[in-house]
Design an enzyme around this catalytic site. Structure first.
Site, PDB file in Angstrom:
ATOM      1  N   HIS A 235      -9.883   2.368   0.819  1.00 20.18           N
ATOM      2  CA  HIS A 235      -8.445   2.108   0.794  1.00 20.18           C
ATOM      3  C   HIS A 235      -8.075   1.666  -0.615  1.00 20.18           C
ATOM      4  O   HIS A 235      -8.387   0.546  -1.035  1.00 20.18           O
ATOM      5  CB  HIS A 235      -8.096   1.027   1.818  1.00 20.18           C
TER       6      HIS A 235
ATOM      7  N   CYS B 238       0.809  -1.223   0.000  1.00 24.86           N
ATOM      8  CA  CYS B 238       0.000   0.000   0.000  1.00 24.86           C
ATOM      9  C   CYS B 238       0.841   1.271   0.000  1.00 24.86           C
ATOM     10  O   CYS B 238       0.295   2.374   0.005  1.00 24.86           O
ATOM     11  CB  CYS B 238      -0.950  -0.018   1.199  1.00 24.86           C
TER      12      CYS B 238
ATOM     13  N   HIS C 293      -2.194   7.524   6.716  1.00 25.56           N
ATOM     14  CA  HIS C 293      -2.528   6.299   5.989  1.00 25.56           C
ATOM     15  C   HIS C 293      -3.923   5.855   6.427  1.00 25.56           C
ATOM     16  O   HIS C 293      -4.749   5.497   5.590  1.00 25.56           O
ATOM     17  CB  HIS C 293      -1.496   5.214   6.251  1.00 25.56           C
TER      18      HIS C 293
END
Length: 401
Positions: free
Chosen positions: A330, A161, A296
């Site tokens: 996400h 990610c 994040h």
């Protein structure tokens, strides 16, 4: 750091197509996550981009056709990005422009569909199945390079990610070493069954739209996104006129790998804090120079707790921070590039977005996490991306002056 600037940029996600649509979504607090209808037995909510299924690649590049490259192509055609690259090509030469793209899944959906279409479990994939041009990680940068007609170095960064955040670091190395004069930096990750069912098997999918940093947060909502920027040396050519909101100066970056666990972050946050500290050091900035941190902030118990500890260890409660994944979901390897464009919006409009869907801050948190948006002076912003395996990346941006 050598002065590098972003002279063009774009992003596409569930928040909308382009920077202006993204800004409007943020400022009008629009709800964008929808129940998962991407697969027959959906899991929670997703951030789905409208129009991907009907988008068509140019006929000469049909061998690259997959959901991921369609997303990238839609981004390429947005915010005048292709025109900006054409101007750069005319100045530097096509061979002097690199492509560095981050992705975690590439076009794996195409392979999933090919497996599903087999008549028996023992049947092989069809002869001539375009694996290299769809699922292979190199597919994305090769497609972008072919679409834009640039012939410089082309790299795929698959760093979980943190992929598209890390892409900025590799682009910086290529430019400052003289291997290229400019770089197209970005990433794309698209919805597929592997991520939706994989995160569900880990018990990380929230049944409700994700609510980062909330006391009752229960997991993530998967999203898809694509974004691109044009990174150049400051002063290498006259700055082209661009619509407001694109100009950014890359001031610092930091990366670390704590290797604590395959899927769980180091609960102490030491690796994340180290990446942020390295970014501050490269930028030559003290912690109190940062006005906003785009976290994040995935919405899981462990990730948000870790990031709060990491941020508070460096900044205390002196910097406002939030996660914008309550809008986009996400978006995995595309998180960094999407949230870089959100940082551009924040700097341009002096606007600090909040944690969408979140109502009550986790009482154990010690950072200044925004549950409501705020207008405040911003000179420098930080963008965090953390991934499986303990890979951590942080970027610091400032406005063009």
């Amino acid at each position: 750091m050598t002065g590098l600037i972003i002279t063009a940029g774009t992003a596409i996600s569930a928040m909308g197509r382009g920077v202006e649509a993204t800004r409007t979504c943020l400022m009008e607090k629009r709800y964008t996550l929808q129940p998962d209808t991407f697969q027959p037995q959906g899991h929670g909510h997703v951030g789905r981009v409208a129009g991907v299924e009907n988008h068509r690649l140019p006929s000469a590049l049909q061998n690259f056709d997959c959901r991921n490259n369609r997303l990238a192509d839609m981004a390429l055609m947005t915010d005048g990005f292709m025109e900006a690259v054409a101007e750069a090509c005319a100045h530097y030469g096509r061979h002097r422009i690199a492509v560095i793209m981050g992705t975690s899944t590439s076009g794996i959906l195409t392979t999933e569909e090919a497996y599903t279409a087999r008549r028996s479990r023992d049947e092989a994939l069809p002869v001539g199945f375009p694996y290299a041009d769809t699922q292979d990680l190199s597919s994305l940068p090769r497609y972008v390079a072919a679409r834009l007609g640039v012939t410089g170095p082309a790299l795929a960064i698959s760093n979980a990610c943190a992929s598209s955040t890390r892409a900025f670091m590799d682009a910086t190395h290529l430019i400052t070493s003289g291997l290229c004069d400019a770089a197209i930096v970005g990433g794309a990750d698209s919805l597929c069954r592997m991520t939706l069912q994989g995160f569900a098997s880990l018990g990380l999918i929230s049944p409700n739209p994700t609510r980062p940093c909330d006391a009752r947060r229960s997991g993530i909502s998967i999203g898809e996104a694509a974004g691109l920027t044009l990174l150049e040396r400051d002063g290498a050519r006259p700055r082209p006129p661009r619509p407001a909101g694109y100009g950014l100066r890359l001031l610092g970056y930091g990366a670390s790998s704590d290797g604590h666990h395959m899927s769980s972050p180091d609960p102490t946050g030491r690796g994340a804090a180290l990446a942020m500290q390295k970014a501050l050091d490269r930028a030559g900035l003290p912690p109190d120079a940062i006005g906003y941190i785009n976290m994040h902030g995935t919405g899981t118990l462990a990730n948000d707790r870790m990031e709060d500890r990491a941020i508070s260890s460096l900044f205390g409660r002196n910097v406002a921070c939030s996660s914008t994944k309550g809008w986009s979901g996400h978006t995995l390897g595309a998180s960094g590039i999407l949230e870089t464009m959100i940082c551009a919006i924040a700097l341009q409009h002096q606007y600090l977005p909040h944690c969408m869907n979140s109502e009550t801050l986790d009482p154990t948190f010690e950072s200044d996490i925004l549950l409501e948006p705020r207008h405040d002076r911003l000179d420098h912003v930080m963008n965090n991306s953390f991934g499986f395996g303990g890979t951590n990346s942080s970027l610091i941006f400032g406005p063009l002056t």
